[in-house]
Design a protein around this motif. Structure first.
Motif, PDB file in Angstrom:
ATOM      1  N   GLU A 310       8.310  45.216  -0.649  1.00  0.00           N
ATOM      2  CA  GLU A 310       7.095  45.427  -1.250  1.00  0.00           C
ATOM      3  C   GLU A 310       6.899  44.242  -1.584  1.00  0.00           C
ATOM      4  N   LYS A 311       7.560  43.620  -3.119  1.00  0.00           N
ATOM      5  CA  LYS A 311       7.507  42.117  -3.219  1.00  0.00           C
ATOM      6  C   LYS A 311       8.728  41.696  -4.112  1.00  0.00           C
ATOM      7  N   LEU A 312       8.877  40.588  -4.561  1.00  0.00           N
ATOM      8  CA  LEU A 312       9.442  39.640  -4.859  1.00  0.00           C
ATOM      9  C   LEU A 312       9.805  39.767  -6.538  1.00  0.00           C
ATOM     10  N   ASN A 313      10.598  40.181  -6.923  1.00  0.00           N
ATOM     11  CA  ASN A 313      10.842  40.295  -8.164  1.00  0.00           C
ATOM     12  C   ASN A 313      11.065  39.655  -8.983  1.00  0.00           C
ATOM     13  N   SER A 314      11.444  39.412 -10.499  1.00  0.00           N
ATOM     14  CA  SER A 314      11.398  37.598 -11.052  1.00  0.00           C
ATOM     15  C   SER A 314      12.681  37.677 -10.804  1.00  0.00           C
ATOM     16  N   GLY A 315      13.779  36.087 -10.566  1.00  0.00           N
ATOM     17  CA  GLY A 315      14.203  35.986 -10.383  1.00  0.00           C
ATOM     18  C   GLY A 315      15.145  36.393  -8.754  1.00  0.00           C
ATOM     19  N   GLU A 316      14.208  36.743  -8.371  1.00  0.00           N
ATOM     20  CA  GLU A 316      14.589  37.364  -7.083  1.00  0.00           C
ATOM     21  C   GLU A 316      14.058  35.697  -5.894  1.00  0.00           C
ATOM     22  N   ASP A 317      15.164  36.060  -4.541  1.00  0.00           N
ATOM     23  CA  ASP A 317      14.844  35.235  -3.570  1.00  0.00           C
ATOM     24  C   ASP A 317      14.313  35.968  -2.126  1.00  0.00           C
ATOM     25  N   GLY A 318      13.069  35.321  -1.639  1.00  0.00           N
ATOM     26  CA  GLY A 318      13.033  36.550  -0.584  1.00  0.00           C
ATOM     27  C   GLY A 318      12.245  36.231   0.868  1.00  0.00           C
ATOM     28  N   PHE A 319      11.327  36.643   1.851  1.00  0.00           N
ATOM     29  CA  PHE A 319      10.305  35.757   2.565  1.00  0.00           C
ATOM     30  C   PHE A 319       9.346  35.973   2.468  1.00  0.00           C
ATOM     31  N   VAL A 320       8.386  34.695   2.994  1.00  0.00           N
ATOM     32  CA  VAL A 320       6.721  35.069   2.565  1.00  0.00           C
ATOM     33  C   VAL A 320       6.074  34.214   3.285  1.00  0.00           C
ATOM     34  N   GLN A 321       5.366  35.057   3.674  1.00  0.00           N
ATOM     35  CA  GLN A 321       4.315  34.316   4.561  1.00  0.00           C
ATOM     36  C   GLN A 321       2.664  34.045   3.712  1.00  0.00           C
ATOM     37  N   LEU A 322       2.765  32.147   3.181  1.00  0.00           N
ATOM     38  CA  LEU A 322       1.665  31.774   2.779  1.00  0.00           C
ATOM     39  C   LEU A 322      -0.016  32.464   3.746  1.00  0.00           C
TER      40      LEU A 322
END
Length: 627
Positions: A310-322
């Motif tokens: 749902e979202k990337l929290n502070s300090g987290e890694d993750g995939f996104v599409q820009l």
């Protein structure tokens, strides 16, 4: 290896003065910079080390307002000097610079304690202790601290030796991939014209090379090249480079543009990426958040779409599409920084995993799996993933090399391994994943099944009609290669009449059998006189379908005329008899022997010419290569 060293640190912590002490070069060159006493734009210099190696130095601005200029100077940097004032220690911009450097993948640092002559020993030791404490959980926790004072010259020689030690045995350059330079300065020199500067990220550039400027697509040619203020014929990966260009005016190119060879990089409106959200950015990264993307030497606005979460929290890694508001010219593996739209603070950064993706569904498992491979996979996994997911099923070595920025020789070895393992198929100079081949095969058979339902008695689907129905994104040659491969595997049958399914047998009912017998009688009765198809079927659509299954019993001399196979074979025998008599024959000879018309004889002989049974030489014919 050609090395570029960068500086980083809080405003007024002595970066520019340090560089002048190292190199003798003043990097604050504009009147505004001198007046304000801080670096606004990128400053450049070069340093001759004790071993006589010459390296480039980029002095990046330290003030918060000029962070994007700092990021613009970092691509291509191998080593960073983190300047910290002995009077102040670590300051807010020091931390932000360190975050940016880490997010951009820079791992090699030297901590330079500046202005040490202005503090007493006790104060200096307190500052050093505080630095160690604050950097304890960062990549710099064990990095050496070199104490310097640029005005007195203290520690400058020691720093030069430290730089020399750190850059030896560096990573190899990527000189065999197509050249790419991110433009960071543009200006005009009287008598020469347009000049641009930047670090040559990869490849090799030579005087006379043709380049394209992205995103404008304008063409340019290299007139002159300078490296460290010296005229050279070529520049290679890692060198700070100045290019004098023809065919481009100063207003035609700007910082943030990319210079590369033609057909090397595609412009992108979207990017798939792995992103790290900084711990100190407490809101985290949510869906459709508007951000400033700093990549290469460019800043563009973008919207973020988290993938798999749902979202990337502070300090987290993750995939996104820009989703970008302007096109960019970047490649897989390029690193970037994300800053908030308002307030303008650094919120994270990451690496491009795919520079030309399709729009994704956020929680699709296969999308997450593919991005995980791009992030963590071996080079072999990356090659296979590219073949599996690119839009066109067939791919050449050069395409993969450009996408991954890996030399073509290495890509060829990886592909050979995948072919040997049965994961990839090679067709001429193209490669495709076996799963993609199976998907194409299924699509081909589906088209044939649909055609079969519409025309039950047609054994062959015309190839042009097949191409119009087949949803295939590649070229006609690529489709031909795929069809030939399917034919060799007995998945389809190819003939002059078109494409067919070997597992389908045509079954005639009593009515169709009657029509077939009627047409055969007419063809035999007509003998050496070909019949027009429209006359043979007598306006009967069912009869036209029956003709499709009469291969072997009639022959199309042209798309309009047919003849009985029996009489065509007799015609071939007559040709051989005439040739045995005098080694050549005329149209009249054939017409007289078959007792047919001139037009009929011409239709038959022209067909035999195409089949290479006869060969026309001026007004006579001789036997062809397939007689």
């Amino acid at each position: 290896m050609h090395t570029v060293v960068g500086t980083a640190g809080h405003i007024d912590h002595g970066k520019t003065t340090l560089i002048k002490a190292l190199t003798g070069i003043e990097t604050d060159t504009t009147k505004e910079e001198k007046k304000r006493g801080l670096s606004i734009n990128l400053g450049f210099a070069y340093l001759d080390l004790p071993n006589k190696q010459r390296i480039g130095i980029v002095d990046v601005p330290g003030h918060e307002k000029f962070i994007k200029n700092m990021v613009a100077g970092l691509p291509g940097i191998n080593l960073v000097l983190l300047a910290i004032d002995a009077n102040e220690g670590i300051m807010p911009q020091t931390k932000e610079h360190l975050d940016i450097l880490t997010l951009l993948g820079i791992t090699d640092f030297i901590i330079v304690l500046t202005k040490v002559a202005t503090v007493d020993e006790e104060m200096k030791e307190l500052v050093i202790s505080d630095i160690r404490d604050q950097l304890n959980e960062t990549p710099l926790k064990e990095v050496a601290i070199v104490e310097t004072d640029a005005l007195s010259g203290l520690g400058i020689d020691e720093l030069k030796r430290a730089i020399q030690d750190r850059i030896q045995g560096g990573s190899p350059n990527r000189q065999r991939v197509p050249a790419r330079l991110n433009v960071d300065r543009v200006f005009s020199v009287k008598g020469f014209g347009t000049v641009v500067t930047g670090t040559l990220i990869e490849g090799r550039l030579s005087v006379g090379d043709e380049l394209v400027c992205l995103p404008s697509q304008r063409k340019a040619k290299i007139r002159h090249i300078q490296v460290h203020e010296e005229e050279v014929k070529s520049a290679v990966t890692g060198q700070r480079t100045a290019l004098n260009l023809s065919n481009l005016k100063v207003e035609d190119i700007s910082r943030g543009d990319v210079l590369t060879v033609p057909d090397n990089i595609s412009l992108a409106w979207m990017l798939d990426a792995k992103v790290n959200c900084l711990k100190r950015y407490e809101p985290g990264i949510g869906l459709w958040e508007r951000v400033r993307l700093l990549i290469g030497t460019r800043e563009v606005m973008a919207r973020l779409v988290p993938i798999g979460v749902e979202k990337l929290n502070s300090g987290e890694d993750g995939f996104v599409q820009l989703r970008l508001e302007e096109q960019v010219a970047v490649k897989q593996g390029d690193r970037f920084i994300l800053r908030g739209y308002s307030p303008v603070v650094t919120i994270g950064g990451g690496v491009v995993l795919d520079s030309n993706p399709q729009k994704h569904r956020r929680f699709k498992e296969k999308v997450v799996e593919s991005l995980t491979i791009k992030d963590q996979g071996s080079y072999q996994d990356l090659v296979y993933d590219f073949l599996q997911n690119k839009q066109d099923p067939l791919t050449k070595v050069a395409e993969i090399s450009q996408y991954l920025s890996i030399e073509t020789t290495a890509i060829s070895i990886l592909l050979r391994q995948l072919v040997d393992e049965g994961e990839v198929i090679q067709l001429a100079d193209y490669y495709l994943a076996c799963d993609r081949f199976s998907a194409v095969e299924e699509a081909v058979l589906n088209v044939l099944v649909s055609y079969r339902k519409a025309y039950r008695l047609r054994q062959w689907m015309p190839i042009e009609e097949f191409r119009s129905k087949m949803a295939f994104g590649g070229t006609p040659r690529q489709l031909e290669l795929l069809l030939n491969e399917m034919a060799q595997l007995n998945k389809i049958v190819l003939s002059d009449r078109g494409i067919g399914d070997p597992n389908v047998q045509v079954v005639l009912n009593a009515y169709h059998v009657g029509e077939k017998e009627r047409m055969l009688k007419e063809l035999l009765k007509s003998g050496f006189l070909p019949i027009k198809v429209e006359e043979l079927i007598a306006n009967n659509k069912n009869a036209l379908e029956v003709i499709e299954v009469m291969e072997g019993e009639l022959v199309y001399l042209t798309h309009e005329y047919v003849i009985s196979t029996v009489y065509l074979d007799r015609g071939i025998q007559i040709v051989r008899e005439l040739m045995s008599e005098k080694s050549e024959m005329t149209l009249a000879d054939f017409r007289n022997r078959t007792e047919s018309s001139r037009k009929a004889s011409m239709l038959i002989l022209e067909y035999l010419d195409k089949q290479q049974i006869t060969k026309r030489v001026e007004s006579v014919r001789i036997l062809g290569s397939k007689a």
